[in-house]
Write a protein that holds these residues in place. Structure first.
Motif, PDB file in Angstrom:
ATOM      1  N   TYR A  37       0.825  -1.205   0.000  1.00 21.85           N
ATOM      2  CA  TYR A  37       0.000   0.000   0.000  1.00 21.85           C
ATOM      3  C   TYR A  37       0.860   1.257   0.000  1.00 21.85           C
ATOM      4  O   TYR A  37       0.361   2.353   0.257  1.00 21.85           O
ATOM      5  CB  TYR A  37      -0.963  -0.020   1.187  1.00 21.85           C
ATOM      6  N   GLY A  40      -0.488   4.051  -2.441  1.00 20.39           N
ATOM      7  CA  GLY A  40      -1.602   4.829  -1.899  1.00 20.39           C
ATOM      8  C   GLY A  40      -1.156   5.801  -0.830  1.00 20.39           C
ATOM      9  O   GLY A  40      -1.597   6.968  -0.807  1.00 20.39           O
ATOM     10  N   ARG A  41      -0.288   5.334   0.066  1.00 22.80           N
ATOM     11  CA  ARG A  41       0.204   6.234   1.116  1.00 22.80           C
ATOM     12  C   ARG A  41       1.047   7.358   0.513  1.00 22.80           C
ATOM     13  O   ARG A  41       1.041   8.484   1.004  1.00 22.80           O
ATOM     14  CB  ARG A  41       0.983   5.443   2.167  1.00 22.80           C
ATOM     15  N   ILE A  44      -1.360   9.990  -0.951  1.00 24.26           N
ATOM     16  CA  ILE A  44      -1.935  10.788   0.138  1.00 24.26           C
ATOM     17  C   ILE A  44      -0.915  11.802   0.646  1.00 24.26           C
ATOM     18  O   ILE A  44      -1.237  12.968   0.868  1.00 24.26           O
ATOM     19  CB  ILE A  44      -2.467   9.879   1.262  1.00 24.26           C
ATOM     20  N   ALA A  56      -1.658   1.675   7.463  1.00 25.13           N
ATOM     21  CA  ALA A  56      -2.780   2.174   6.658  1.00 25.13           C
ATOM     22  C   ALA A  56      -2.865   1.414   5.340  1.00 25.13           C
ATOM     23  O   ALA A  56      -1.855   1.169   4.685  1.00 25.13           O
ATOM     24  CB  ALA A  56      -2.620   3.663   6.402  1.00 25.13           C
ATOM     25  N   PRO A  58      -5.080   2.074   2.220  1.00 26.43           N
ATOM     26  CA  PRO A  58      -6.090   2.796   1.437  1.00 26.43           C
ATOM     27  C   PRO A  58      -6.247   2.189   0.025  1.00 26.43           C
ATOM     28  O   PRO A  58      -5.551   2.603  -0.907  1.00 26.43           O
ATOM     29  CB  PRO A  58      -5.527   4.220   1.365  1.00 26.43           C
TER      30      PRO A  58
END
Length: 157
Positions: A37, A40-41, A44, A56, A58
């Motif tokens: 991930y 995605g991190r 963000i 996390a 996401p």
């Protein structure tokens, strides 16, 4: 003309991303490696300036970054195809661009770790996946994007 080449290259990048994703899913079935991930991190962190914890996950944002990066770097490969940078050599060079793009964004945001800190397996998986992406993207881009007329070799001596 370059805009059309970039758009077709982005489509080629989506094809390359699909091939890379399929290969990763097969590899994960064999090795048991979990989904990452980090993309995605990273997105963000790029868009909000805040870093999520490593725990996390996401998924939607992860897909946006994964496919978006594939399309964006694919657009560059489309421009290369139009400019005469074609074939396996261009795809090999493009692999380094894809790797550098991911590593620059992930490490500049503090989300990723430098590749030399990874396990050998993770390094091999990442490089192989990005190479597959670049070679599929290149093959599709070279099919979809005509070379610019001023880049075509003359048949006269």
């Amino acid at each position: 003309m370059l805009g059309r080449a970039a758009l077709r290259g982005a489509l080629a990048g989506l094809a390359g991303t699909a091939a890379m994703t399929l290969a990763e899913k097969v590899e994960q079935q064999v090795t048991g490696r979990p989904d990452s991930y980090v993309p995605g991190r990273t997105l963000i962190a790029l868009t909000t300036g805040r870093r999520l914890p490593e725990s996390a996950r996401p998924p939607v944002v992860n897909h946006v970054m994964h496919w978006g990066t594939g399309a964006t770097v694919g657009a560059l490969r489309g421009v290369w195809s139009a400019s005469g940078l074609r074939g396996w050599r261009a795809s090999a060079w493009h692999t380094s661009v894809r790797l550098a793009t991911d590593q620059t964004l992930e490490n500049a945001t503090g989300v990723g770790n430098p590749p030399w800190t990874w396990s050998r397996r993770d390094q091999v998986v990442d490089v192989a996946g990005k190479a597959l992406y670049s070679f599929v993207t290149g093959a599709v881009a070279d099919l979809l994007v005509p070379m610019a007329p001023d880049r075509r070799r003359s048949t006269r001596s």
